[in-house]
Scaffold this motif. Structure first.
Motif, PDB file in Angstrom:
ATOM      1  N   VAL A 196       0.853  -1.196   0.000  1.00 15.47           N
ATOM      2  CA  VAL A 196       0.000   0.000   0.000  1.00 15.47           C
ATOM      3  C   VAL A 196       0.886   1.242   0.000  1.00 15.47           C
ATOM      4  N   ASN A 197       0.600   2.166  -0.909  1.00 17.59           N
ATOM      5  CA  ASN A 197       1.322   3.436  -0.977  1.00 17.59           C
ATOM      6  C   ASN A 197       0.408   4.529  -0.429  1.00 17.59           C
ATOM      7  N   LEU A 198       0.667   4.960   0.805  1.00 17.69           N
ATOM      8  CA  LEU A 198      -0.179   5.959   1.440  1.00 17.69           C
ATOM      9  C   LEU A 198      -0.017   7.347   0.842  1.00 17.69           C
ATOM     10  N   LEU A 199       0.989   7.534  -0.011  1.00 19.38           N
ATOM     11  CA  LEU A 199       1.168   8.811  -0.685  1.00 19.38           C
ATOM     12  C   LEU A 199       0.201   8.954  -1.853  1.00 19.38           C
ATOM     13  N   SER A 200      -0.387   7.835  -2.264  1.00 16.71           N
ATOM     14  CA  SER A 200      -1.248   7.814  -3.441  1.00 16.71           C
ATOM     15  C   SER A 200      -2.716   7.699  -3.059  1.00 16.71           C
ATOM     16  N   ASN A 201      -3.568   8.353  -3.815  1.00 22.11           N
ATOM     17  CA  ASN A 201      -5.013   8.246  -3.621  1.00 22.11           C
ATOM     18  C   ASN A 201      -5.543   6.872  -3.998  1.00 22.11           C
ATOM     19  N   LYS A 202      -4.728   6.078  -4.694  1.00 23.08           N
ATOM     20  CA  LYS A 202      -5.157   4.733  -5.066  1.00 23.08           C
ATOM     21  C   LYS A 202      -5.325   3.832  -3.843  1.00 23.08           C
ATOM     22  N   THR A 203      -4.769   4.276  -2.699  1.00 23.33           N
ATOM     23  CA  THR A 203      -4.963   3.538  -1.454  1.00 23.33           C
ATOM     24  C   THR A 203      -6.446   3.348  -1.155  1.00 23.33           C
ATOM     25  N   LEU A 204      -7.258   4.335  -1.528  1.00 22.24           N
ATOM     26  CA  LEU A 204      -8.695   4.305  -1.226  1.00 22.24           C
ATOM     27  C   LEU A 204      -9.428   3.209  -1.994  1.00 22.24           C
ATOM     28  N   THR A 205      -8.815   2.688  -3.052  1.00 20.09           N
ATOM     29  CA  THR A 205      -9.435   1.616  -3.833  1.00 20.09           C
ATOM     30  C   THR A 205      -8.680   0.294  -3.694  1.00 20.09           C
ATOM     31  N   SER A 206      -7.756   0.230  -2.753  1.00 21.69           N
ATOM     32  CA  SER A 206      -6.975  -0.991  -2.554  1.00 21.69           C
ATOM     33  C   SER A 206      -7.853  -2.114  -1.994  1.00 21.69           C
ATOM     34  N   PRO A 207      -7.586  -3.357  -2.374  1.00 20.98           N
ATOM     35  CA  PRO A 207      -8.346  -4.487  -1.816  1.00 20.98           C
ATOM     36  C   PRO A 207      -8.118  -4.692  -0.325  1.00 20.98           C
ATOM     37  N   VAL A 208      -7.099  -4.031   0.223  1.00 22.24           N
ATOM     38  CA  VAL A 208      -6.854  -4.140   1.664  1.00 22.24           C
ATOM     39  C   VAL A 208      -7.112  -2.812   2.376  1.00 22.24           C
ATOM     40  N   PHE A 209      -7.863  -1.908   1.720  1.00 21.13           N
ATOM     41  CA  PHE A 209      -8.217  -0.666   2.406  1.00 21.13           C
ATOM     42  C   PHE A 209      -9.018  -0.984   3.666  1.00 21.13           C
ATOM     43  N   TYR A 210      -9.979  -1.916   3.524  1.00 20.29           N
ATOM     44  CA  TYR A 210     -10.657  -2.443   4.706  1.00 20.29           C
ATOM     45  C   TYR A 210      -9.956  -3.731   5.118  1.00 20.29           C
ATOM     46  N   LEU A 211      -9.543  -3.799   6.365  1.00 25.72           N
ATOM     47  CA  LEU A 211      -8.782  -4.940   6.848  1.00 25.72           C
ATOM     48  C   LEU A 211      -9.697  -6.085   7.260  1.00 25.72           C
ATOM     49  N   GLN A 212      -9.154  -7.285   7.160  1.00 30.14           N
ATOM     50  CA  GLN A 212      -9.825  -8.482   7.645  1.00 30.14           C
ATOM     51  C   GLN A 212      -9.275  -8.831   9.023  1.00 30.14           C
ATOM     52  N   GLN A 213      -9.995  -9.691   9.746  1.00 28.34           N
ATOM     53  CA  GLN A 213      -9.525 -10.120  11.050  1.00 28.34           C
ATOM     54  C   GLN A 213      -8.158 -10.794  10.922  1.00 28.34           C
ATOM     55  N   ASN A 214      -7.280 -10.483  11.883  1.00 29.42           N
ATOM     56  CA  ASN A 214      -5.925 -11.039  11.963  1.00 29.42           C
ATOM     57  C   ASN A 214      -4.967 -10.502  10.891  1.00 29.42           C
ATOM     58  N   ASP A 215      -5.377  -9.478  10.157  1.00 26.42           N
ATOM     59  CA  ASP A 215      -4.434  -8.843   9.219  1.00 26.42           C
ATOM     60  C   ASP A 215      -3.279  -8.212  10.003  1.00 26.42           C
ATOM     61  N   VAL A 216      -2.123  -8.198   9.371  1.00 29.23           N
ATOM     62  CA  VAL A 216      -0.935  -7.575   9.969  1.00 29.23           C
ATOM     63  C   VAL A 216      -0.480  -6.442   9.062  1.00 29.23           C
ATOM     64  N   VAL A 217      -0.317  -5.260   9.629  1.00 27.13           N
ATOM     65  CA  VAL A 217       0.163  -4.090   8.890  1.00 27.13           C
ATOM     66  C   VAL A 217       1.595  -3.800   9.343  1.00 27.13           C
ATOM     67  N   TYR A 218       2.512  -3.767   8.387  1.00 25.06           N
ATOM     68  CA  TYR A 218       3.916  -3.510   8.718  1.00 25.06           C
ATOM     69  C   TYR A 218       4.398  -2.252   8.000  1.00 25.06           C
ATOM     70  N   VAL A 219       4.976  -1.323   8.775  1.00 25.66           N
ATOM     71  CA  VAL A 219       5.516  -0.070   8.236  1.00 25.66           C
ATOM     72  C   VAL A 219       7.033  -0.150   8.229  1.00 25.66           C
ATOM     73  N   GLU A 220       7.605  -0.027   7.057  1.00 28.34           N
ATOM     74  CA  GLU A 220       9.061  -0.141   6.894  1.00 28.34           C
ATOM     75  C   GLU A 220       9.757   1.156   7.302  1.00 28.34           C
ATOM     76  N   HIS A 221      10.962   1.030   7.871  1.00 27.44           N
ATOM     77  CA  HIS A 221      11.788   2.197   8.183  1.00 27.44           C
ATOM     78  C   HIS A 221      12.393   2.751   6.889  1.00 27.44           C
ATOM     79  N   ASN A 222      12.574   4.063   6.826  1.00 25.48           N
ATOM     80  CA  ASN A 222      13.250   4.620   5.652  1.00 25.48           C
ATOM     81  C   ASN A 222      14.763   4.430   5.779  1.00 25.48           C
ATOM     82  N   LYS A 223      15.481   4.741   4.709  1.00 31.14           N
ATOM     83  CA  LYS A 223      16.926   4.501   4.681  1.00 31.14           C
ATOM     84  C   LYS A 223      17.665   5.305   5.744  1.00 31.14           C
TER      85      LYS A 223
END
Length: 254
Positions: A196-223
């Protein structure tokens, strides 16, 4: 020499703290595809879901066998009912053990499909026009990585977007990569990764915009964060060497 020291410190601060707005502002790219934006989401029941199933009817007596209370046993061996309603755990085969009907396979079904299955079994032989409610008692999502408050969060209403989950985790840190957020989801007994690219408005149409039970969201550190972490152990040495060089230069230029 004082000016030299100040200049060096200033350059260090500038290079270490420079963050561009384009790296942190959400929804700045792409047009919103309004036709693809939907508020609908579908819950799919999965193994390890703990379901609360309530059957209601005008004929109260007929519905009683399908609404068993949870029970506990006292030291005397007597079973005592509690206010808590019985829950049904979906096992590894996708099945629950339901009163009267025995094994029912709900794993892999949507809520609507589960409604239909139960209604077909109940009506008209047991209950005429039953009202059925199914909820997940242990609906949760996990957010970790470069966020302020990583953790696992229980969701009471089963409707949570990726933005809601990030909000529960206190939002991303400045050093979190907004263009490469990963959602890990179990589908058909396999772990599937979505980007998911949160910088893009396409996030709003992503198949994972709404999460399912037990989903894991991971945010990567920048360089910069990674380099900072790897260089922390050498910071003291760097400062000492820099101080030594400045002292030597000061002595030589007297």
């Amino acid at each position: 020499m004082i000016k030299v020291k100040i200049t060096i410190l200033f350059l260090i601060l500038i290079t270490s703290s420079c963050v561009s707005n384009k790296d942190i502002a959400y929804f700045q790219f792409d047009e919103i595809e309004q036709s693809a934006v939907s508020n609908n989401f579908k819950t799919i029941f999965k193994p390890d879901d703990l379901l609360q199933i309530t059957i209601s009817s005008v004929d109260v007596e007929a519905a009683i066998p399908f609404n068993l209370p949870a029970v506990s046993f006292s030291t005397t061996g007597l079973a005592t009912g509690t206010a808590k309603q019985q829950t049904y755990l979906i096992d590894s085969k996708g099945e629950i053990d339901f009163p009267i009907f025995g094994k029912l396979k709900l794993g892999g079904l949507s809520r609507e499909e589960a409604f239909k299955m139960l209604k077909d079994k109940l009506s008209p032989d047991y209950i005429d026009n039953p009202t059925i409610n199914i909820s997940i008692a242990n609906f949760k999502v996990t957010v970790y990585g470069d966020v302020k408050n990583p953790g696992t969060f229980t969701i009471p209403n089963e409707r949570v977007s990726i933005l809601d989950a990030i909000g529960l985790a206190g939002d991303l840190n400045i050093s979190g990569r907004r263009d490469n957020v990963m959602v890990i989801r179990e589908e058909n007994n396999k772990k599937v990764k979505y980007k998911v690219n949160l910088l893009s408005n396409k996030t709003l149409t992503s198949p994972v915009f709404y999460l399912q039970q037990n989903d894991v969201v991971y945010v990567e550190h920048n360089k910069a964060r990674i380099q900072s972490a790897s260089s922390n152990s050498n910071t003291s040495l760097f400062i000492s060497v820099t101080g030594l060089i400045i002292t030597i230069v000061s002595l030589l230029t007297r």
